[in-house]
Design an enzyme around this catalytic site. Structure first.
Site, PDB file in Angstrom:
ATOM      1  N   ASP A  37       0.840  -1.198   0.000  1.00 55.41           N
ATOM      2  CA  ASP A  37       0.000   0.000   0.000  1.00 55.41           C
ATOM      3  C   ASP A  37       0.874   1.246   0.000  1.00 55.41           C
ATOM      4  OD1 ASP A  37      -2.017  -1.816   0.512  1.00 55.41           O
ATOM      5  OD2 ASP A  37      -2.025  -1.407   2.667  1.00 55.41           O
TER       6      ASP A  37
HETATM    7  N1  URA Z   1      -0.981  -5.908   4.065  1.00 55.03           N
HETATM    8  C1  URA Z   1      -1.490  -4.656   4.030  1.00 55.03           C
HETATM    9  O1  URA Z   1      -2.485  -4.381   4.655  1.00 55.03           O
HETATM   10  N2  URA Z   1      -0.847  -3.734   3.303  1.00 55.03           N
HETATM   11  C2  URA Z   1       0.294  -3.983   2.610  1.00 55.03           C
HETATM   12  O2  URA Z   1       0.832  -3.085   1.963  1.00 55.03           O
HETATM   13  C3  URA Z   1       0.792  -5.282   2.659  1.00 55.03           C
HETATM   14  C4  URA Z   1       0.144  -6.227   3.383  1.00 55.03           C
END
Ligand code: URA
Length: 238
Positions: free
Chosen positions: A102
């Site tokens: 993310d």
């Molecule tokens: N889980 C999440 O919530 N975000 C990420 O970027 C990776 C794993």
């Protein structure tokens, strides 16, 4: 492969632009002798403006993704590709991120132009462990580890439960979580399912490979040993 195509595929320019680079004498061998477009020599002996060529296809990179960068090729904001030389975005075959982090997640991100390697790392049946470090908005209750390990946690709008995951508690609001899947916002949604909220999230390892001492924004080409640490050593031939 013809030199013009090979160099153009590495993103140095269109075939026409690369042909001009030859005409301008910018493409030389390792002794500094000017090359012509129809010359034949090993890739490692080619220089452009005196610099060695970028690695050939089959490239894999390890990056420390900073917070605020998106794992996308076209998004209005900062992109992980902005951290690489601009020509890396024009390579053929294209460099893709191995799964995504993310925008607000930092840490270990792999990129590769090797589709088979990418598939091997992200395919659920490969069971490659991704290790995340989280800080949380609320204290852990104490039963999260059991829930995550149960193999029966069903996230909102999913149709299959999550595979078992391992929680290591580091403090009241601080933990590491090892997962083998890569579902959308998985770690944030797992803690949300326990009534908590992830404040910071960092991926610290994939398989047995950690971030080393790469600072946020830094990257390097992966070695064969790095790849083996991610997917396990290749089976010996025969
Ligand atoms: N889980 C999440 O919530 N975000 C990420 O970027 C990776 C794993």
């Amino acid at each position: 492969m013809k030199l013009v195509k090979l160099i153009a595929n590495l993103g140095y320019g269109s075939r026409r632009e690369v042909a001009w680079m030859f005409r301008e004498g910018r493409v030389t061998d390792s002794d500094g002798d000017v090359l012509y477009a129809d010359d034949k020599l090993p890739q490692e002996r080619i220089r452009i403006d005196g610099e060695p060529l970028d690695p050939p296809s089959g490239l894999a990179l390890l990056m420390h993704k900073p917070v605020g960068y998106t794992c996308s090729r076209k998004d209005a904001g900062r992109l992980v590709y902005d951290l690489l030389p601009p020509r890396y975005r024009r390579r053929e075959p294209a460099l893709s991120t191995v799964g995504r982090l993310d925008r607000d997640t930092s840490g270990m991100l792999l990129l590769t132009d090797d589709g088979a390697l990418l598939h091997r790392i992200i395919a659920p049946k490969s069971h490659v462990t991704k290790l995340y470090e989280v800080t949380l908005a609320e204290d852990l209750k104490g039963d999260e580890g059991e829930l995550f390990a149960s193999g029966s946690l069903m996230l909102d709008s999913e149709t299959t439960p999550l595979a078992p995951a391992v929680l290591h508690v580091l403090g009241p609001r601080h933990a590491r979580l090892a997962v083998t899947e890569g579902r959308y916002h998985q770690v944030r949604r797992m803690f949300a399912a326990t009534g908590n909220r992830v404040e910071t999230l960092q991926r610290v390892a994939i398989g047995e490979l950690g971030l080393d001492d790469l600072a946020p924004g830094q990257w390097r080409a992966m070695t064969r040993e790095d790849i083996d640490k991610v997917i396990g050593p290749a089976a010996a031939p025969g």
